[in-house]
Enzyme design. Sequence first.
Site, PDB file in Angstrom:
ATOM      1  N   HIS A  37       0.915  -1.240   0.055  1.00  0.00           N
ATOM      2  CA  HIS A  37      -0.041  -0.059  -0.022  1.00  0.00           C
ATOM      3  C   HIS A  37       0.879   1.451  -0.173  1.00  0.00           C
ATOM      4  CE1 HIS A  37      -2.776  -2.996   2.238  1.00  0.00           C
ATOM      5  NE2 HIS A  37      -3.488  -2.589   1.506  1.00  0.00           N
ATOM      6  N   ARG A 187      -3.498 -10.142   4.492  1.00  0.00           N
ATOM      7  CA  ARG A 187      -3.958 -11.864   5.114  1.00  0.00           C
ATOM      8  C   ARG A 187      -2.571 -12.790   5.434  1.00  0.00           C
ATOM      9  NH1 ARG A 187      -8.140 -10.980   0.906  1.00  0.00           N
ATOM     10  NH2 ARG A 187     -10.026 -11.076   2.068  1.00  0.00           N
TER      11      ARG A 187
END
Length: 282
Positions: A37, A187
Amino acid sequence: MQIIKTIAEIRTLVKEWKKEGLSVGLVPTMGFLHEGHQSLITRAVAENDRVIVSDFVNPTQFGPNEDLESYPRDLEQDAKLCQAAGASVIFHPQPSEMYAQNHCSFVDMDGLTKELCGKTRPIHFRGVCTVVTKLFHIAQPDRAYFGQKDAQQLAVIKQMVQDLNFDIEIIGCPIVREADGLAKSSRNTYLNEAERKAALVLSQAVFLGERMAKNGETSADVILSAMQELIAKEPLAKIDYVKAVDARSIEIVHEMKGSVLVAMAVYIGKTRLIDNFIFEEA
Ligand code: PAF
């Protein structure tokens, strides 16, 4: 850097920016931000006067038995990362702010969502297209940034922007990996020690497939078989799919011709991870 929770406040801010002639970049995320990100935010900051990072775990893109409840969340850490990367604001709405009780409009897509993750997660892309459309209307960005790790999502968003005439430039950014090759993912935090080791089989398969393609193997089926064989050797891994598709139309291909996306989803224990590479024929 501000954290804004309401659509009305974001709209007011964006209107002020636009009045001043400032350009706006949007980085849509579900939070629990990592270096992947961060690379999107850094690029957005370099290319826009102001950058909004949306941080919203979107309920409509999770199927009934998926990990909506357990999806990791850490707004405080996210704020630190956004601040350091130079973002102007985090948009962090509650689900009720994004989806009123009587919400009943959705954005859906045929074609590109039939294969890969769309096959295993039938309502996923309807949720993604809906929330991204809403974010585009709310933030009115000039540019929006998405990771190449979700290659099908990136292709779907590009198609949606073209089909629905959004005046927004969609920018895909390269996959960011851990030092040992594992693609960064929120995740990954689900993995225990043994699973973390086993998860390396995804990037190993990606690197193998990429090497074969670069070395001149023209049959996608031969490449996929080699990748599947490698993954099958890892006892903790269970293949959801390993497929080759046209990178734009997401239709199955058998030859490494044009622009080919070789993508996979693999369960490591209960955690479903994705990875891919794109091969461009010279
Ligand atoms: O890629 C994601 O994190 C999500 O699918 C997105 C684009 C933020 C929509 O919820």
